[in-house]
Scaffold this motif. Structure first.
Motif, PDB file in Angstrom:
ATOM      1  N   VAL A   1     -55.216 -29.330 -27.078  1.00  0.00           N
ATOM      2  CA  VAL A   1     -55.149 -30.308 -26.386  1.00  0.00           C
ATOM      3  C   VAL A   1     -55.950 -29.840 -24.650  1.00  0.00           C
ATOM      4  O   VAL A   1     -56.770 -30.742 -24.296  1.00  0.00           O
ATOM      5  CB  VAL A   1     -53.889 -30.850 -25.919  1.00  0.00           C
ATOM      6  N   ALA A   2     -55.597 -28.888 -24.253  1.00  0.00           N
ATOM      7  CA  ALA A   2     -56.328 -28.196 -23.303  1.00  0.00           C
ATOM      8  C   ALA A   2     -57.700 -28.082 -23.293  1.00  0.00           C
ATOM      9  O   ALA A   2     -58.547 -28.274 -22.454  1.00  0.00           O
ATOM     10  CB  ALA A   2     -55.591 -26.815 -22.828  1.00  0.00           C
ATOM     11  N   ALA A   3     -58.050 -27.541 -24.336  1.00  0.00           N
ATOM     12  CA  ALA A   3     -59.833 -27.208 -24.737  1.00  0.00           C
ATOM     13  C   ALA A   3     -60.269 -28.382 -24.750  1.00  0.00           C
ATOM     14  O   ALA A   3     -61.510 -28.515 -24.634  1.00  0.00           O
ATOM     15  CB  ALA A   3     -59.643 -26.546 -25.884  1.00  0.00           C
ATOM     16  N   ALA A   4     -59.500 -29.655 -25.061  1.00  0.00           N
ATOM     17  CA  ALA A   4     -60.369 -31.209 -25.082  1.00  0.00           C
ATOM     18  C   ALA A   4     -60.593 -31.656 -23.868  1.00  0.00           C
ATOM     19  O   ALA A   4     -61.276 -32.545 -23.854  1.00  0.00           O
ATOM     20  CB  ALA A   4     -59.494 -31.761 -26.197  1.00  0.00           C
ATOM     21  N   ILE A   5     -59.982 -31.115 -22.880  1.00  0.00           N
ATOM     22  CA  ILE A   5     -60.165 -31.655 -21.547  1.00  0.00           C
ATOM     23  C   ILE A   5     -61.412 -31.185 -21.006  1.00  0.00           C
ATOM     24  O   ILE A   5     -61.712 -30.007 -20.738  1.00  0.00           O
ATOM     25  CB  ILE A   5     -58.866 -31.437 -20.626  1.00  0.00           C
TER      26      ILE A   5
ATOM     27  N   ILE B   1     -61.235 -28.341 -13.813  1.00  0.00           N
ATOM     28  CA  ILE B   1     -60.112 -27.468 -14.670  1.00  0.00           C
ATOM     29  C   ILE B   1     -61.087 -26.479 -15.551  1.00  0.00           C
ATOM     30  O   ILE B   1     -62.154 -26.644 -16.020  1.00  0.00           O
ATOM     31  CB  ILE B   1     -59.742 -28.605 -15.819  1.00  0.00           C
ATOM     32  N   VAL B   2     -60.435 -25.130 -15.517  1.00  0.00           N
ATOM     33  CA  VAL B   2     -61.080 -23.895 -15.993  1.00  0.00           C
ATOM     34  C   VAL B   2     -61.214 -24.099 -17.659  1.00  0.00           C
ATOM     35  O   VAL B   2     -60.226 -24.331 -18.182  1.00  0.00           O
ATOM     36  CB  VAL B   2     -60.283 -22.606 -15.780  1.00  0.00           C
ATOM     37  N   PRO B   3     -62.274 -24.350 -18.274  1.00  0.00           N
ATOM     38  CA  PRO B   3     -62.329 -24.900 -19.561  1.00  0.00           C
ATOM     39  C   PRO B   3     -61.779 -23.489 -20.423  1.00  0.00           C
ATOM     40  O   PRO B   3     -62.030 -22.384 -20.111  1.00  0.00           O
ATOM     41  CB  PRO B   3     -63.807 -24.721 -19.862  1.00  0.00           C
TER      42      PRO B   3
ATOM     43  N   GLY C   1     -51.462 -36.157 -21.547  1.00  0.00           N
ATOM     44  CA  GLY C   1     -50.153 -35.691 -21.910  1.00  0.00           C
ATOM     45  C   GLY C   1     -49.723 -34.513 -21.433  1.00  0.00           C
ATOM     46  O   GLY C   1     -48.651 -33.948 -22.100  1.00  0.00           O
ATOM     47  N   LEU C   2     -50.363 -33.836 -20.688  1.00  0.00           N
ATOM     48  CA  LEU C   2     -50.135 -32.183 -20.287  1.00  0.00           C
ATOM     49  C   LEU C   2     -49.715 -32.288 -18.799  1.00  0.00           C
ATOM     50  O   LEU C   2     -50.307 -32.848 -18.105  1.00  0.00           O
ATOM     51  CB  LEU C   2     -51.218 -31.451 -20.211  1.00  0.00           C
ATOM     52  N   VAL C   3     -48.567 -31.551 -18.562  1.00  0.00           N
ATOM     53  CA  VAL C   3     -48.043 -31.242 -17.192  1.00  0.00           C
ATOM     54  C   VAL C   3     -48.223 -29.828 -16.831  1.00  0.00           C
ATOM     55  O   VAL C   3     -47.732 -28.686 -17.563  1.00  0.00           O
ATOM     56  CB  VAL C   3     -46.514 -31.623 -16.903  1.00  0.00           C
ATOM     57  N   HIS C   4     -48.718 -29.622 -15.873  1.00  0.00           N
ATOM     58  CA  HIS C   4     -48.955 -27.956 -15.500  1.00  0.00           C
ATOM     59  C   HIS C   4     -47.721 -27.318 -15.279  1.00  0.00           C
ATOM     60  O   HIS C   4     -47.455 -26.314 -15.916  1.00  0.00           O
ATOM     61  CB  HIS C   4     -49.855 -28.089 -14.079  1.00  0.00           C
ATOM     62  N   ARG C   5     -46.638 -27.949 -14.443  1.00  0.00           N
ATOM     63  CA  ARG C   5     -45.419 -27.192 -14.291  1.00  0.00           C
ATOM     64  C   ARG C   5     -45.426 -25.884 -13.067  1.00  0.00           C
ATOM     65  O   ARG C   5     -44.321 -25.449 -12.816  1.00  0.00           O
ATOM     66  CB  ARG C   5     -44.766 -26.943 -15.581  1.00  0.00           C
ATOM     67  N   ASP C   6     -46.672 -25.593 -13.011  1.00  0.00           N
ATOM     68  CA  ASP C   6     -46.768 -24.318 -12.335  1.00  0.00           C
ATOM     69  C   ASP C   6     -47.805 -24.309 -11.146  1.00  0.00           C
ATOM     70  O   ASP C   6     -48.637 -23.275 -10.978  1.00  0.00           O
ATOM     71  CB  ASP C   6     -46.829 -23.016 -12.859  1.00  0.00           C
TER      72      ASP C   6
ATOM     73  N   VAL D   1     -63.521 -26.121  -6.565  1.00  0.00           N
ATOM     74  CA  VAL D   1     -61.964 -25.692  -6.794  1.00  0.00           C
ATOM     75  C   VAL D   1     -61.950 -25.864  -8.517  1.00  0.00           C
ATOM     76  O   VAL D   1     -62.337 -26.928  -9.058  1.00  0.00           O
ATOM     77  CB  VAL D   1     -61.239 -26.535  -6.153  1.00  0.00           C
ATOM     78  N   TYR D   2     -61.188 -24.884  -8.974  1.00  0.00           N
ATOM     79  CA  TYR D   2     -60.760 -24.704 -10.495  1.00  0.00           C
ATOM     80  C   TYR D   2     -59.203 -24.802 -10.511  1.00  0.00           C
ATOM     81  O   TYR D   2     -58.634 -23.669  -9.705  1.00  0.00           O
ATOM     82  CB  TYR D   2     -61.387 -23.918 -11.114  1.00  0.00           C
ATOM     83  N   LEU D   3     -58.674 -25.791 -11.201  1.00  0.00           N
ATOM     84  CA  LEU D   3     -57.047 -25.304 -11.535  1.00  0.00           C
ATOM     85  C   LEU D   3     -57.075 -24.534 -12.668  1.00  0.00           C
ATOM     86  O   LEU D   3     -57.790 -24.927 -13.635  1.00  0.00           O
ATOM     87  CB  LEU D   3     -56.415 -26.729 -11.605  1.00  0.00           C
ATOM     88  N   THR D   4     -56.285 -23.454 -12.822  1.00  0.00           N
ATOM     89  CA  THR D   4     -56.253 -22.572 -14.000  1.00  0.00           C
ATOM     90  C   THR D   4     -54.735 -22.459 -14.237  1.00  0.00           C
ATOM     91  O   THR D   4     -53.852 -23.173 -13.560  1.00  0.00           O
ATOM     92  CB  THR D   4     -56.697 -21.174 -13.681  1.00  0.00           C
ATOM     93  N   ASP D   5     -54.793 -21.664 -15.352  1.00  0.00           N
ATOM     94  CA  ASP D   5     -53.310 -21.493 -15.885  1.00  0.00           C
ATOM     95  C   ASP D   5     -52.412 -22.717 -16.234  1.00  0.00           C
ATOM     96  O   ASP D   5     -51.364 -22.916 -15.651  1.00  0.00           O
ATOM     97  CB  ASP D   5     -52.492 -20.485 -14.923  1.00  0.00           C
ATOM     98  N   PHE D   6     -53.111 -23.573 -17.010  1.00  0.00           N
ATOM     99  CA  PHE D   6     -52.363 -24.964 -17.477  1.00  0.00           C
ATOM    100  C   PHE D   6     -51.092 -24.468 -18.079  1.00  0.00           C
ATOM    101  O   PHE D   6     -51.073 -23.304 -18.939  1.00  0.00           O
ATOM    102  CB  PHE D   6     -53.408 -25.716 -17.933  1.00  0.00           C
ATOM    103  N   GLY D   7     -50.278 -25.505 -18.381  1.00  0.00           N
ATOM    104  CA  GLY D   7     -48.923 -25.196 -19.075  1.00  0.00           C
ATOM    105  C   GLY D   7     -49.127 -25.196 -20.591  1.00  0.00           C
ATOM    106  O   GLY D   7     -48.454 -25.759 -21.158  1.00  0.00           O
ATOM    107  N   LEU D   8     -50.005 -24.182 -20.744  1.00  0.00           N
ATOM    108  CA  LEU D   8     -50.209 -23.927 -22.328  1.00  0.00           C
ATOM    109  C   LEU D   8     -48.781 -23.562 -22.835  1.00  0.00           C
ATOM    110  O   LEU D   8     -48.429 -23.717 -24.187  1.00  0.00           O
ATOM    111  CB  LEU D   8     -51.240 -23.075 -22.452  1.00  0.00           C
ATOM    112  N   THR D   9     -48.075 -22.674 -22.134  1.00  0.00           N
ATOM    113  CA  THR D   9     -46.899 -21.972 -22.580  1.00  0.00           C
ATOM    114  C   THR D   9     -45.847 -22.642 -21.880  1.00  0.00           C
ATOM    115  O   THR D   9     -44.532 -22.383 -22.324  1.00  0.00           O
ATOM    116  CB  THR D   9     -46.918 -20.482 -22.455  1.00  0.00           C
ATOM    117  N   LYS D  10     -45.693 -23.215 -21.015  1.00  0.00           N
ATOM    118  CA  LYS D  10     -44.607 -23.766 -20.040  1.00  0.00           C
ATOM    119  C   LYS D  10     -43.829 -24.532 -21.034  1.00  0.00           C
ATOM    120  O   LYS D  10     -42.594 -24.381 -20.893  1.00  0.00           O
ATOM    121  CB  LYS D  10     -45.061 -24.439 -18.846  1.00  0.00           C
TER     122      LYS D  10
END
Length: 343
Positions: free
Chosen positions: A74-78, A83-85, A141-146, A166-175
């Motif tokens: 899902v993150a890779a599709a954004i 957003i950092v690809p 449908g992704l929430v960063h959480r951090d 600006v880039y937002l990184t460390d998306f909630g792939l694991t959160k």
């Protein structure tokens, strides 16, 4: 005694120079409780990437691995400019990894440590880009959480009107996966305590408004130099997020218009229902409120032009204030004023 080759041991690792899943590790650029991020060379495409290696115990949990695979896709599709690809995610030799674009620049944490509180214009430029990225993720449908300064990368912009990109990184792939697999122990809290939303602390379901709260904490720190809540220990800090009112922004930044206090208070509301529905709505309200002209404590000064224009003119009798004079419409035929009763 041989070196521990685990990147999660907290000791010097001999991974530098090694190849993992087609990437040659060059240097360590970040470390957290559950992952280490390296600068690495993609040997297949000859490009520099940021390679995130997750703690080995995560790969041993089947539920986590399935969730990780789904959320990585899902993150890779954004496709979003702030957003950092994500290039690739997978597993090799029992270690889960994520390969992302390498962004040259500093994160907001380093910027604040170096510069201190920032001008309101710079803050709204930076968090406006972050808000756009967060809302795009929420739409998927992704929430960063951090959301925190360390996860906001600030690179050089294109021109004087856009000095930062600006880039937002460390998306909630694991959160989300961590919360579903029991990894959210006291020592492995999902989120950073200075910016964590009350519903995360209490274990309630979270949505994009959780990120609104965290972004508001970041805004407060960027403008004041410290997060909204500071306490002597972690338990007191968690209590403050859930029950204490945030300080007024203008107490520390009197140069910012007073309406900004209400904007921050709403974004930091304890209940998600009382916050802004989106991150962009919060930033738009902040930009409008913070740049509003401050209210004055006295009415505008009125000048008697008859006296001021002729210093030798005798003092006229005091005129009634303008608000006390009745105003009647004028007759279109004669130009004379007429009262409402005469029409």
């Amino acid at each position: 005694m041989p070196h521990d080759t685990s990147p999660h041991s907290g000791r010097p690792s001999d991974l530098i120079g090694r190849q993992i899943a087609g990437y040659r590790i060059e240097s360590e650029i970040g470390r957290g409780g559950m992952a280490v991020v390296y600068r690495a060379k993609d040997l297949r495409l000859d490009r520099t990437v940021a390679l995130k290696l997750l703690a080995p115990e995560l790969a041993r949990n089947d539920t986590f691995r399935k969730r990780f695979t789904h959320e990585s896709r899902v993150a890779a599709a954004i496709d979003h400019p702030h957003i950092v690809p994500v290039f690739e995610a997978g597993e090799t030799d029992g270690v889960l990894y994520i390969a992302m674009r390498y962004v040259s620049g500093r994160d907001l944490r380093h910027l604040l440590d170096r510069e201190g509180p920032l001008p309101i214009a710079a803050v709204t430029r930076i968090v406006g880009q972050v808000a756009s990225a967060l809302d795009a993720a929420h739409d998927h449908g992704l929430v960063h959480r951090d959301v925190k300064p360390g996860n906001i990368l600030v690179a050089q912009g294109t021109d004087s009107d856009h000095p930062e990109h600006v880039y937002l990184t460390d998306f909630g792939l694991t959160k989300k996966s961590l919360s579903l697999t029991g990894f959210t122990t006291v020592g492995q809290f999902v989120g950073t305590l200075d910016y964590v939303a009350p519903e995360q602390i209490s274990g309630r379901p979270v949505d994009g408004r959780c990120d609104v709260y965290s972004l508001a904490c970041v805004v407060h720190e960027a403008l004041v130099g410290r997060p909204p809540f500071q306490r002597d220990d972690d338990m007191a800090l968690l209590w403050a997020h859930q029950y204490d009112l945030p300080p007024r922004l203008t107490e520390a930044r009197p140069d910012i218009a007073a309406p900004a206090d209400a904007v921050l208070a709403r974004a930091l509301a304890k209940s998600p229902d009382d916050r802004y529905d989106s991150c962009l709505a919060f930033v738009a309200a902040l930009r409008t409120a913070a740049t509003r002209a401050p209210a004055t404590d006295h009415p505008p000064t009125e000048m008697d032009f008859g006296v001021a224009g002729n210093p030798h003119h005798p003092d006229p009798p005091p005129a009634p204030p303008r608000w006390a004079l009745p105003v009647f419409p004028r007759s279109p035929a004669t130009g004379e004023a007429r009262s409402p009763q005469s029409s």
